[in-house]
Scaffold this active site. Structure first.
Site, mmCIF file in Angstrom:
data_model
loop_
_atom_site.group_PDB
_atom_site.id
_atom_site.type_symbol
_atom_site.label_atom_id
_atom_site.label_comp_id
_atom_site.label_asym_id
_atom_site.label_seq_id
_atom_site.Cartn_x
_atom_site.Cartn_y
_atom_site.Cartn_z
ATOM 1 N N ASN A 94 0.821 -1.203 0.000
ATOM 2 C CA ASN A 94 0.000 0.000 0.000
ATOM 3 C C ASN A 94 0.864 1.266 0.000
ATOM 4 O OD1 ASN A 94 -1.945 1.952 0.343
ATOM 5 N ND2 ASN A 94 -3.097 0.825 1.867
ATOM 6 N N ASP A 95 1.329 1.689 1.164
ATOM 7 C CA ASP A 95 2.034 2.971 1.267
ATOM 8 C C ASP A 95 3.235 3.071 0.325
ATOM 9 O OD1 ASP A 95 0.256 3.829 3.182
ATOM 10 O OD2 ASP A 95 1.483 3.146 4.863
ATOM 11 N N VAL A 96 3.934 1.947 0.104
ATOM 12 C CA VAL A 96 5.157 1.997 -0.712
ATOM 13 C C VAL A 96 4.852 2.202 -2.197
ATOM 14 C CG1 VAL A 96 6.487 0.608 0.892
ATOM 15 C CG2 VAL A 96 5.267 -0.515 -0.964
ATOM 16 N N ALA B 143 0.347 4.471 7.069
ATOM 17 C CA ALA B 143 0.409 5.925 7.118
ATOM 18 C C ALA B 143 -0.973 6.526 7.355
ATOM 19 C CB ALA B 143 1.008 6.469 5.825
#
Lengths: 94, 461
Positions: B387-389, B427
């Site tokens: 997700n965040d990456v 995040a």
């Protein structure tokens, strides 16, 4: 500072630098086995525990020795075997 | 120096060389296994040599021999069994556990050894403090990774104040110990304070920061072992400890850089819940959904597919399904690779081990720098549990992921995201990739979704 401490400090510092040099080239693919393998290397603490056995002479000392030996042996035996198990899985395309 | 002492010293030097050469061979997957074996051989020789030293120096008394023998035998069996049965997804907690006992053993050495000099007193204090913090900290980290301790950041009431008090108490005891009387009680008091501090420091750290925490604890154990080497005046411990300290420090920096978070902020904790809040599908309307069959056909007729695995893949144990799909695509002539972010998973390189377990050839496992230039030529980027990456918002300032190096998934011609829901990553912000017009969402559990894609591939293409 005693000459002995100076010598030990020299060895420590140079070993740190060698470590940085050697390990900074390890690719990300191998970071988990690297950490696990490094973990096994600090299992050398078992050598220290063995040296401790020469001076143990009280009940508390024996108990401490047994626990330390358990910890260190678990670290060194498990560490090398699990690293080997992981690295055996890394196969090339062929 | 007697001939015996000289020989012992030279053998220890050879063992230290084996450790360095072993680590050096870990520079490439083809030689890494041999490297570990070289290192293990060095270790075996070091242990046998120390046994010879003990016998040569007049042996140990019977109780000590039993304590050492029984303890070591029990520990070796426990370690071997754990190493044999552990699942690859559980590797982070096992490595943490081994790290904990290593640090614990190092601390116990300083507690058991009567210091012979001021040098031994000072390094003994450092050994006990670092070793004990690492022991309890690694156990908590292992508990979090195994799900026995909640993975979310646990706020301890007055945690910081208590930590400061503990540090002050330990410092006071250290001054008494080194300056006045080297009493074992002062050292024990320091060990207790350090154990408590290890717990307090690790509890507030969230799941997303685990790769950094494990690396840092690894560095600490190495340092503690080196300190034990100073106490015992044992060169192999100093060298091996320093090597591990360096390895841990490098990985800590790499992981912190990969998250664009300062190490201090990570230790302060509070980030990364470990349990993303699931938002009901449909809550955000502007995403485009794709059916399994359409996604399978899209993959089958692509020229180049990049698979982007994240922790969700590990959590769902879906590595075998992912690799099976990749193999089926490769057989159809599709060029397949995996793009792996440094902090994908719960420890450095965790995702690579999982994919290797499922027989993905290591040539296909690409890191951030290797994979990013290739996304522009990629027909389909298949994001599984990451997700965040992958969030393009990281390229803009002013949000929680700003400045974090990301995989340029949004540069691919099309993107398929396998995800159970539109839940947030650690995040806690929306992933702009999901609302990109080129992105299609396949709402499914990673394991079931990949299996369905593989079946679709066989049925329609």
């Amino acid at each position: 500072m005693s000459p002995l401490l100076l010598a030990d400090l020299t060895v420590f510092t140079l070993a740190l630098l060698v470590g940085f040099e050697v390990i900074s080239k390890v690719p990300a693919t191998l970071h988990t086995p690297l950490m696990s393998g490094a973990n096994a290397i600090h299992g050398v603490v078992i050598v220290g525990v063995m040296l401790l056995a020469a001076t143990a002479s009280t009940t508390a000392g024996y108990a401490l020795l047994a626990i330390a030996a358990f910890f260190a042996a678990m670290n060194v035996a498990g560490g090398y075997v699990v690293t080997d198990r992981m690295l055996a899985m890394f196969r090339s395309r062929s | 120096m007697s001939a015996f002492d000289t020989t012992v010293h030279l053998i220890y030097l050879a063992c230290a060389t084996a450790f360095v050469v072993g680590l050096h061979l870990m520079n490439a997957p083809a030689t890494a296994r041999r490297g570990n074996q070289v290192s293990a051989a060095g270790m075996a020789v070091a242990i046998l040599t120390t046994l010879a030293v003990l016998i040569h120096d007049g042996g140990v008394d019977a109780y000590a021999a039993w304590a050492l023998g029984a303890g070591a035998a029990g520990g070796a069996v426990a370690g071997l069994v754990a190493a044999r049965v552990v699942r690859m997804t559980s590797m982070p907690q096992l490595v943490s556990l081994f790290n904990a006992v290593g640090g614990g053993a190092a601390a116990l050495i300083a507690l058991g050894e009567r210091p012979a000099s001021t040098q031994a007193e000072v390094t003994g204090v450092l050994d006990v403090l670092i070793g004990a913090v690492t022991f309890s900290g690694s156990l908590i980290a292992a508990g979090k990774l195994a799900g026995r301790v909640p993975g979310r950041p646990l706020a301890v009431p007055f945690g910081r104040a208590i930590s400061v008090l503990l540090a002050a108490a330990a410092a006071a005891l250290a001054v008494v110990y080194v300056g006045a009387e080297p009493s074992p009680w002062a050292l024990t008091g320091m060990a207790v304070a350090a154990l408590a501090a290890g717990v307090l420091l690790t509890l507030p750290i969230g799941g997303a920061d685990m790769p950094v925490v494990i690396s840092l604890l690894n560095a600490c154990t190495g340092t503690a072992v080196a300190m034990a080497g100073f106490v015992l005046e044992s060169t192999p411990l100093i060298i091996a400890g320093a090597l591990v300290g360096a390895a841990g420090a490098i990985l800590t920096k790499l992981m912190a850089d990969a998250m664009n978070r300062p190490i201090g902020a990570i230790i302060a904790g509070g980030y990364g819940t470990g349990d993303a809040v699931a938002v009901a599908v449909g809550a955000t309307q502007q995403v485009r959904e794709v059916t399994v069959d359409d996604a399978a056909i899209q993959l089958a007729y692509a020229g180049k597919v990049v698979i982007v695995p994240g922790y969700g893949l590990a959590a769902a144990q879906a590595q075998h399904e992912a690799v099976a799909l990749a193999q089926a695509l490769t057989e159809r002539g599709v060029e397949v690779s995996y793009a792996i972010h440094p902090v994908a998973g719960r420890m450095p390189g965790h995702m690579n081990v999982l994919l290797a377990e499922a027989n993905a050839p290591y040539e296909q496992l690409l890191d951030l720098e290797e994979s990013n230039p290739g996304f522009a030529r990629t027909d389909v980027a298949l994001v599984i549990g990451a997700n965040d990456v992958t969030n393009p918002a990281a390229r803009r300032p002013g949000n929680p992921v700003s400045g974090m190096p990301i995989l340029d998934v949004d540069k691919a011609r099309s993107v398929i995201v396998i995800k159970r829901s539109l839940g947030h990553g650690y995040a806690g912000i929306d992933n702009e990739l999901y609302t990109d017009p080129r992105t299609a969402m396949l709402f499914a559990d990673a394991k079931a979704g990949l299996a369905a894609l593989l079946a679709g591939l066989h049925a329609y293409a």
